[in-house]
Design a protein around this motif. Structure first.
Motif, mmCIF file in Angstrom:
data_model
loop_
_atom_site.group_PDB
_atom_site.id
_atom_site.type_symbol
_atom_site.label_atom_id
_atom_site.label_comp_id
_atom_site.label_asym_id
_atom_site.label_seq_id
_atom_site.Cartn_x
_atom_site.Cartn_y
_atom_site.Cartn_z
ATOM 1 N N LEU A 3 21.310 34.934 -19.814
ATOM 2 C CA LEU A 3 20.560 34.106 -20.748
ATOM 3 C C LEU A 3 19.113 34.559 -20.682
ATOM 4 N N GLY A 4 18.585 35.075 -21.780
ATOM 5 C CA GLY A 4 17.198 35.505 -21.815
ATOM 6 C C GLY A 4 16.937 36.861 -21.177
ATOM 7 N N ALA A 5 17.986 37.628 -20.895
ATOM 8 C CA ALA A 5 17.814 38.905 -20.192
ATOM 9 C C ALA A 5 17.203 39.994 -21.067
ATOM 10 N N SER A 6 17.380 39.916 -22.362
ATOM 11 C CA SER A 6 16.911 41.002 -23.226
ATOM 12 C C SER A 6 15.531 40.735 -23.834
ATOM 13 N N CYS A 7 14.821 39.760 -23.311
ATOM 14 C CA CYS A 7 13.496 39.428 -23.844
ATOM 15 C C CYS A 7 12.447 40.442 -23.384
ATOM 16 N N ASP A 8 11.512 40.762 -24.277
ATOM 17 C CA ASP A 8 10.366 41.578 -23.874
ATOM 18 C C ASP A 8 9.303 40.643 -23.288
ATOM 19 N N HIS A 9 8.158 41.207 -22.894
ATOM 20 C CA HIS A 9 7.137 40.424 -22.202
ATOM 21 C C HIS A 9 6.691 39.193 -23.008
ATOM 22 N N HIS A 10 6.390 39.375 -24.282
ATOM 23 C CA HIS A 10 5.918 38.255 -25.098
ATOM 24 C C HIS A 10 7.013 37.218 -25.312
ATOM 25 N N SER A 11 8.244 37.683 -25.463
ATOM 26 C CA SER A 11 9.349 36.751 -25.664
ATOM 27 C C SER A 11 9.674 35.994 -24.382
ATOM 28 N N ARG A 12 9.396 36.587 -23.227
ATOM 29 C CA ARG A 12 9.635 35.893 -21.957
ATOM 30 C C ARG A 12 8.761 34.655 -21.832
ATOM 31 N N VAL A 13 7.524 34.757 -22.279
ATOM 32 C CA VAL A 13 6.617 33.606 -22.242
ATOM 33 C C VAL A 13 7.192 32.480 -23.104
ATOM 34 N N LYS A 14 7.633 32.820 -24.302
ATOM 35 C CA LYS A 14 8.224 31.825 -25.209
ATOM 36 C C LYS A 14 9.514 31.254 -24.619
ATOM 37 N N PHE A 15 10.352 32.135 -24.049
ATOM 38 C CA PHE A 15 11.618 31.685 -23.473
ATOM 39 C C PHE A 15 11.364 30.720 -22.315
ATOM 40 N N ASP A 16 10.415 31.075 -21.447
ATOM 41 C CA ASP A 16 10.081 30.229 -20.300
ATOM 42 C C ASP A 16 9.642 28.841 -20.774
ATOM 43 N N ARG A 17 8.743 28.803 -21.731
ATOM 44 C CA ARG A 17 8.224 27.534 -22.249
ATOM 45 C C ARG A 17 9.358 26.719 -22.891
ATOM 46 N N ASN A 18 10.173 27.383 -23.707
ATOM 47 C CA ASN A 18 11.268 26.697 -24.398
ATOM 48 C C ASN A 18 12.301 26.174 -23.399
ATOM 49 N N LEU A 19 12.638 26.965 -22.394
ATOM 50 C CA LEU A 19 13.616 26.536 -21.389
ATOM 51 C C LEU A 19 13.119 25.305 -20.643
ATOM 52 N N ARG A 20 11.870 25.350 -20.214
ATOM 53 C CA ARG A 20 11.307 24.201 -19.473
ATOM 54 C C ARG A 20 11.251 22.947 -20.350
ATOM 55 N N GLU A 21 10.872 23.102 -21.624
ATOM 56 C CA GLU A 21 10.827 21.951 -22.540
ATOM 57 C C GLU A 21 12.225 21.387 -22.773
ATOM 58 N N THR A 22 13.191 22.273 -22.949
ATOM 59 C CA THR A 22 14.570 21.832 -23.180
ATOM 60 C C THR A 22 15.116 21.109 -21.957
ATOM 61 N N LEU A 23 14.861 21.648 -20.773
ATOM 62 C CA LEU A 23 15.341 20.998 -19.554
ATOM 63 C C LEU A 23 14.678 19.650 -19.332
ATOM 64 N N GLU A 24 13.408 19.528 -19.711
ATOM 65 C CA GLU A 24 12.707 18.248 -19.585
ATOM 66 C C GLU A 24 13.330 17.206 -20.519
ATOM 67 N N ILE A 25 13.660 17.614 -21.752
ATOM 68 C CA ILE A 25 14.311 16.714 -22.700
ATOM 69 C C ILE A 25 15.664 16.262 -22.156
#
Length: 173
Positions: A3-25
């Motif tokens: 999950l999220g393994a193929s992200c480049d550097h900029h997409s990793r920042v977005k993925f990290d933020r989205n994952l944390r927000e989703t888990l908080e919800i």
């Protein structure tokens, strides 16, 4: 799977933020080990099943001095990426899984893969690497001759690495 393994550097920042927000919800974290600490992104950690906690990749590397006699093109400065990729390469090779490393030119794919196979952090039991470099002029016969030269003859028309070893074929293009 991943999950999220193929992200480049900029997409990793977005993925990290989205994952944390989703888990908080969803009501996480319920326990301290549900999600990595927030002062680094999720890619900077792995979950240690031995300690039942998130561990930074870099904390697994001992501090070491650079050997000044090492040629520049063979220097490996440990980064979270090289430590993470070396671990993944070694784990997949040990489990006899196929692996394809892709990325931009000059990002250290060849050096990291070569180092992981020749100086593993984990114990690569009975793995004997074969390194081959391809060019536009490489013929099928050259490939066959190179592979055959690394094999031990076992019977007519067959061969392999000396038992109980297995070969890991590293192809560079």
């Amino acid at each position: 799977w991943s999950l999220g393994a193929s992200c480049d550097h900029h997409s990793r920042v977005k993925f990290d933020r989205n994952l944390r927000e989703t888990l908080e919800i969803l009501g996480y974290p319920r326990t301290p080990y549900d999600i990595p600490p927030e002062y680094r992104d999720v890619y900077s950690y792995f979950f240690s099943t031995d300690d039942m906690e998130w561990v930074e990749w870099m904390s697994t590397q001992p501090l070491s001095d650079l050997d000044l006699s090492t040629p520049f093109n063979e220097l490996i400065v440990p980064t979270a990426d090289t430590v993470r990729y070396s671990f993944l390469i070694e784990s997949l090779v040990q489990r006899q899984c196929h692996l394809l490393c892709v990325g931009r030119t000059g990002t250290g794919k060849t050096l990291t893969t070569t180092h992981a196979l020749t100086h593993p952090q984990q114990t690569l039991v009975n793995i004997s690497p074969i390194f081959m470099v391809f060019s536009a002029r490489t013929s099928a016969n050259q490939v066959q001759d190179n592979v055959d030269s690394k094999m031990e003859r076992r019977r007519r028309g067959g061969g392999g690495p000396p038992p109980p070893a297995r070969h890991a074929l590293h192809l560079l293009g």
